[in-house]
Write an enzyme that holds these catalytic residues in place. Structure first.
Site, PDB file in Angstrom:
ATOM      1  N   HIS A   1     -33.655   8.160  11.268  1.00 43.83           N
ATOM      2  CA  HIS A   1     -34.438   7.193  12.034  1.00 43.83           C
ATOM      3  C   HIS A   1     -35.211   6.270  11.097  1.00 43.83           C
ATOM      4  CE1 HIS A   1     -36.825   5.710  15.426  1.00 43.83           C
ATOM      5  NE2 HIS A   1     -37.883   5.826  14.627  1.00 43.83           N
TER       6      HIS A   1
ATOM      7  N   HIS B   1      14.692  -8.908  -4.517  1.00 42.25           N
ATOM      8  CA  HIS B   1      14.907  -8.436  -3.151  1.00 42.25           C
ATOM      9  C   HIS B   1      15.946  -7.324  -3.157  1.00 42.25           C
ATOM     10  CE1 HIS B   1      14.816  -8.826   1.234  1.00 42.25           C
ATOM     11  NE2 HIS B   1      16.124  -8.603   1.192  1.00 42.25           N
TER      12      HIS B   1
ATOM     13  N   SER C   1       0.812  -1.214   0.000  1.00 43.19           N
ATOM     14  CA  SER C   1       0.000   0.000   0.000  1.00 43.19           C
ATOM     15  C   SER C   1       0.848   1.268   0.000  1.00 43.19           C
ATOM     16  CB  SER C   1      -0.920  -0.004   1.221  1.00 43.19           C
ATOM     17  OG  SER C   1      -1.746  -1.149   1.229  1.00 43.19           O
ATOM     18  N   GLY C   2       1.835   1.346   0.888  1.00 45.46           N
ATOM     19  CA  GLY C   2       2.649   2.546   0.988  1.00 45.46           C
ATOM     20  C   GLY C   2       3.544   2.760  -0.213  1.00 45.46           C
TER      21      GLY C   2
ATOM     22  N   ASP D   1       4.034   0.064   8.022  1.00 46.39           N
ATOM     23  CA  ASP D   1       4.172  -0.776   9.212  1.00 46.39           C
ATOM     24  C   ASP D   1       5.568  -0.738   9.827  1.00 46.39           C
ATOM     25  OD1 ASP D   1       1.597  -1.414   8.592  1.00 46.39           O
ATOM     26  OD2 ASP D   1       1.946  -3.554   8.255  1.00 46.39           O
TER      27      ASP D   1
END
EC number: 1.8.1.16
Length: 463
Positions: free
Chosen positions: A437, A113, A14-15, A302
């Site tokens: 409502h 990687h 995501s980042g 993260d």
């Protein structure tokens, strides 16, 4: 020969996607490094597959509840392989979208990687890339404790690889992941036991939500064991056993799921070669602008130790690109009042401070409003999960500093209230809003009498 870019994003979750997409939109030359499918944890083994299965579990619940409303539903049994196949097709379509979108944006996709050579050079499978700006957005991975027999359990990644429905499941951990998996598995008919080291479920949430969640899970038939410190897993012909440090044994599980947190994917990136500071837990500290201690190197998502939520990583990535390439020198993400949802059964949501957090941060200036009820959705059923709500208000003006909801629709209703909290709304603003409502959300704008005022003690167990 080294290829040079304006920006390199390490990580296609995501980042990384957010910062790469935005930088490319500003006409910058961008490389995106990822060794797996694009989308990261959220798309592949997190939010998206979880939410698909959450919807399926709610359909199963609706079928069971239908006769109470005079609707004679037939079947209602779960075809797990069919659900998994459909879920995976959906994820594959998202992966394909991102592959094509990245290509259309002109972003250079690099498979493999990444390792730092120095502060501005990355090596990927023998290929060297350099950039003026490098963003580390490698996300996290599930934690498996180093305990005897730990390999007998699976993680959330392993859960999404299951080809058959587990019938008797133990979930170790009562955070987001553990609670969400427990609810959907129970709704599918599995026997579920949750064990947690803490003294309450979702201990980082307001105590009202934790208590109501525990009540709803008990009514759903989920067994819970709190302050249960797992010492080992064992397996015999009857299944897998959880052994606690005090000798307690819970036996006969066909699946055990570790849900005890996530660790940052910062190992093997060669951060030391660039002089990038890394904490002992693998987190990469940043300032308010996502800067690491090395100029031109940034971290988000993260791995920074902040809110581990997909929208947070996306928002931080977009703001970083705007700051670097659009002349918005003060652009940054405000990490206060970030809303979040746990997709339990029913879901729960919050924005702002819990009552204990507000008391600790702001002092004895709180006015608190609460309500609980069984919503009309279950009017013709014998039983239904409880809905509960809390407003935490501060000061004589009663500014709303926390909104906490558990119940059907909590996941969708909170977004609008989060805008109000972010804007500094007061209890009077809520009171002056005409209710819709009938519906659960109207309770948040019709709460009258506080349950606690400044000077009142916190209720027992709410510290």
């Amino acid at each position: 020969m080294t290829q040079h870019f304006d920006l390199i994003a390490i990580g296609g979750g995501s980042g990384g996607l957010a910062v790469a997409e935005k930088a490319a939109a500003f006409g910058k030359r961008v490389a995106l490094i990822e060794s797996k499918a694009l989308g990261g944890t959220c798309v592949n083994v997190g939010c998206v597959p979880k939410k698909v299965m959450w919807y399926a579990s709610h359909l199963a619940e609706a079928v069971r509840d239908a006769p109470g409303f005079g609707v004679q539903a037939s079947g209602g049994t779960l075809d797990w392989p069919r659900l998994v196949a459909g879920r995976d097709r959906y994820i594959g379509a998202i992966n394909s979208f991102w592959d094509g979108y990245v290509e259309r944006l002109g972003i250079t996709r690099v498979d493999g990687h990444a390792r730092f050579v120095d502060a501005h050079t990355i090596e990927v499978e023998g290929q060297r890339l350099s950039a003026d700006h490098i963003v580390i957005a490698t996300g996290g991975r599930p934690i498996v404790p180093r305990l005897p027999g730990a390999e007998l359990g699976i993680t959330s990644d392993g859960f999404f690889a299951l080809q058959q429905q587990p019938k008797r499941v133990a979930i170790i951990g009562a955070g987001y992941i553990g609670i969400e998996l427990a609810g959907l598995l129970r709704s599918f008919g599995s026997e579920v036991t949750v064990v947690a080291l803490e003294d309450r479920l979702l201990f980082q949430f307001d105590p009202l939500l934790s208590a109501t969640l525990a009540e709803n899970m008990h009514a759903q038939g989920i067994e819970t064991h709190l302050e249960f410190a797992v010492a080992a897993l064992e397996r015999d012909a009857q299944g897998t056993t959880l052994v606690a440090q005090d000798g307690t044994r819970l036996e006969g599980f066909d699946s055990v799921i570790w849900a005890v947190g996530r660790a940052p994917n910062t190992r093997d990136l060669g951060l030391e070669a660039a002089g990038i500071e890394v904490q002992s837990n693998g987190m990469v500290p940043t300032d308010a602008y996502q800067n690491t201690n090395v100029p031109g190197v940034y971290a988000l998502g993260d791995i920074t130790g902040r809110d581990q939520l997909t929208p947070v990583a996306i928002a931080a990535g977009r703001r970083l690109a705007e700051r670097l390439f659009d002349g918005q020198s003060e652009r940054k993400l405000d990490y206060d009042n970030i809303p979040t949802v746990v997709f339990a059964h029913p879901p729960l949501s919050k924005v702002g401070l819990s009552e204990p957090e507000a008391r600790e941060r702001l002092g004895d200036v709180l006015t608190v409003y609460e309500t609980s009820f069984t919503p009309m959705r279950y009017a013709l059923n014998e039983h239904g999960p409880k809905t509960a709500m809390k407003l935490v208000c501060a000061g004589p003006e009663q500014r709303v500093v926390g909104v906490h909801v558990i119940g059907d629709g909590a996941d969708e209703m909170l977004q609008g209230f989060a805008v109000a909290v972010k804007m500094g709304a007061t209890k009077a603003d809520f009171d002056n809003t005409v209710a819709i409502h009938p519906g659960s959300a109207e309770e948040l704008v019709t709460l009258k009498e506080p349950v606690r005022r400044p000077g009142d003690p916190l209720p027992e167990g709410a510290a």
